[in-house]
Design a protein around this motif. Structure first.
Motif, PDB file in Angstrom:
ATOM      1  N   UNK A 113       0.825  -1.213   0.000  1.00 38.40           N
ATOM      2  CA  UNK A 113       0.000   0.000   0.000  1.00 38.40           C
ATOM      3  C   UNK A 113       0.856   1.258   0.000  1.00 38.40           C
ATOM      4  N   UNK A 114       0.307   2.309  -0.605  1.00 37.46           N
ATOM      5  CA  UNK A 114       0.994   3.603  -0.580  1.00 37.46           C
ATOM      6  C   UNK A 114      -0.023   4.719  -0.385  1.00 37.46           C
ATOM      7  N   UNK A 115       0.452   5.846   0.041  1.00 35.43           N
ATOM      8  CA  UNK A 115      -0.420   6.988   0.301  1.00 35.43           C
ATOM      9  C   UNK A 115      -1.238   7.339  -0.937  1.00 35.43           C
ATOM     10  N   UNK A 116      -2.529   7.563  -0.732  1.00 40.02           N
ATOM     11  CA  UNK A 116      -3.406   7.922  -1.838  1.00 40.02           C
ATOM     12  C   UNK A 116      -4.233   6.762  -2.366  1.00 40.02           C
ATOM     13  N   UNK A 117      -3.824   5.536  -2.021  1.00 42.64           N
ATOM     14  CA  UNK A 117      -4.620   4.374  -2.430  1.00 42.64           C
ATOM     15  C   UNK A 117      -6.010   4.431  -1.807  1.00 42.64           C
ATOM     16  N   UNK A 118      -6.968   3.800  -2.482  1.00 39.30           N
ATOM     17  CA  UNK A 118      -8.312   3.622  -1.922  1.00 39.30           C
ATOM     18  C   UNK A 118      -8.577   2.119  -1.817  1.00 39.30           C
ATOM     19  N   UNK A 168      -5.715  -3.174   9.371  1.00 40.68           N
ATOM     20  CA  UNK A 168      -6.461  -2.082   8.740  1.00 40.68           C
ATOM     21  C   UNK A 168      -6.028  -0.718   9.280  1.00 40.68           C
ATOM     22  N   UNK A 169      -5.734  -0.669  10.574  1.00 42.66           N
ATOM     23  CA  UNK A 169      -5.250   0.588  11.165  1.00 42.66           C
ATOM     24  C   UNK A 169      -3.895   0.975  10.569  1.00 42.66           C
ATOM     25  N   UNK A 170      -3.011  -0.008  10.402  1.00 39.07           N
ATOM     26  CA  UNK A 170      -1.693   0.270   9.807  1.00 39.07           C
ATOM     27  C   UNK A 170      -1.832   0.751   8.366  1.00 39.07           C
ATOM     28  N   UNK A 171      -2.788   0.179   7.646  1.00 35.20           N
ATOM     29  CA  UNK A 171      -3.026   0.588   6.257  1.00 35.20           C
ATOM     30  C   UNK A 171      -3.515   2.035   6.219  1.00 35.20           C
ATOM     31  N   UNK A 172      -4.447   2.385   7.099  1.00 37.11           N
ATOM     32  CA  UNK A 172      -4.926   3.775   7.171  1.00 37.11           C
ATOM     33  C   UNK A 172      -3.802   4.732   7.536  1.00 37.11           C
ATOM     34  N   UNK A 173      -2.942   4.296   8.442  1.00 38.13           N
ATOM     35  CA  UNK A 173      -1.831   5.146   8.883  1.00 38.13           C
ATOM     36  C   UNK A 173      -0.852   5.449   7.750  1.00 38.13           C
TER      37      UNK A 173
END
Length: 353
Positions: free
Chosen positions: A54-59, A202-207
């Motif tokens: 995952x990277x910033x900006x992904x949905x 999921x929290x790590x992904x949001x972070x």
């Protein structure tokens, strides 16, 4: 060259011992087969490692439908045992159901499930099913709400494990056969790709700057319905109820415009997005969808798919073949069998990107 409109093109040989009968103790410790549809590379990982993808900006798009305890055991007034499997609601207390034994289930048969919950067979339905009216003791029919009935069903019903899990449901299945983010009652089978996620993951992904969006598709029994016709074009999909909100549509459409990645969790999420897509844009709303995605059909919205391994000759094999390319998927499944990955609902996962 394979004819991709023929059912048997999607067959692969799966040893029975690779069909997972129980979940792993830690949801995110399953194996992950990474399938790169641009380079055709196939790599092995652990699901919890997906955080690095995952990277910033992904949905990240999740199906938040919740599995209901759809298998109800009751008794006719003669004392004979009856199994009722909920399929889909018609109104708050009238459902289409499958019943066992079905052939002897006549109109006006009364079934008792508990001291407070009973039902009557009121009509025949397609595929040998029945329309069943439910009653709650002490309440008039028109006073029964969907929530009231569901509370009664939850007291007596069992989690409906898929037919390839060759055991009875146990207490822990109420938790393990449910995603941690499920909050909309309605499915009779889990959107199983989501079973690998934990709250912590999921929290790590949001972070990392990923936006998490939820849609709903209530998974029906048709997900296990085999393709019977030799030509897949003759296969009739069962309809399933899907919803996508204005807020979810705005987030996804904005990301598409800005060329940020849309990562769909599960084939049910893909089917939901495609059901509301037009010219590579989403519309909001609710509808019954019988969308069938197979090679030759364009995937308009999702760039990445997280999914489980699917049954041979199933519509889901056809969907992932449309998403990644038939040859690459068949190669990946051959590798997964050889490397003894765990298959189906409680099995391992794929990341297709």
């Amino acid at each position: 060259m394979k004819n991709l409109l023929k059912k048997d093109s999607y067959y692969y040989d799966l040893p029975e011992e690779l069909i997972a009968q129980y979940p792993l103790e830690n949801r995110s410790s399953s194996r992950l087969l990474r399938i790169n549809k641009s380079t055709n590379e196939i790599e092995h990982a652990i699901f919890s490692d997906i955080i690095d993808f995952f990277k910033e900006g992904d949905v990240l798009v999740l199906n938040s439908s919740k599995v209901i305890p759809a298998r109800l055991l009751g008794y006719k007034e003669t004392g004979a045992r009856v199994e009722v499997f909920l399929i889909s609601p018609i109104n708050p207390n009238l459902w289409t159901c499958l019943v066992k034994p079905g052939r002897r289930m006549k109109i006006d048969t009364i079934i008792h499930f508990s001291e407070s919950l009973s039902a009557k067979v009121v009509d025949y339905a397609e595929d040998g099913g029945r329309r069943i009216q439910f009653y709650i003791k002490g309440l008039n029919d028109d006073a029964i709400t969907e929530n009231m009935l569901m509370e009664e069903i939850k007291k007596v019903g069992e989690i409906p494990l898929p037919p390839y899990i060759a055991r009875k449901a146990i207490e822990s299945d109420k938790y393990t056969y449910q995603t941690v983010y499920a909050n909309e009652d309605g499915s009779v089978a889990a959107p199983t790709a989501g079973l690998h996620f934990t709250d912590d993951l999921l929290k790590k992904i949001e972070d990392k700057g990923v936006t998490i969006v939820k849609v709903v598709l209530h998974v029906g029994l048709g997900t296990f319905r085999p393709v019977q016709a030799e030509s897949i074009l003759e296969h009739k999909m069962h309809s399933e109820f899907a919803t996508i909100s204005d807020a979810a549509v705005k987030i996804i459409n904005d990301a598409k415009l800005e060329k940020r990645r849309i990562i769909a969790v599960g084939t049910t999420t893909i089917r939901t997005l495609e059901s509301f897509a037009s010219n590579k844009k989403l519309n909001s709303g609710s509808k019954w969808t019988d969308i069938f995605i197979y090679p030759g059909k364009e995937i308009q919205i999702a760039d990445v798919l997280i999914t489980n391994f699917h049954m041979p000759e199933s519509t889901l094999m056809m969907l992932v073949s449309a998403f990644a390319g038939y040859d690459l998927i068949m190669q990946a499944y051959e590798i997964a069998v050889r490397e003894k990955y765990r298959f189906f609902s409680y099995g391992d996962a794929c990341l297709i990107y």
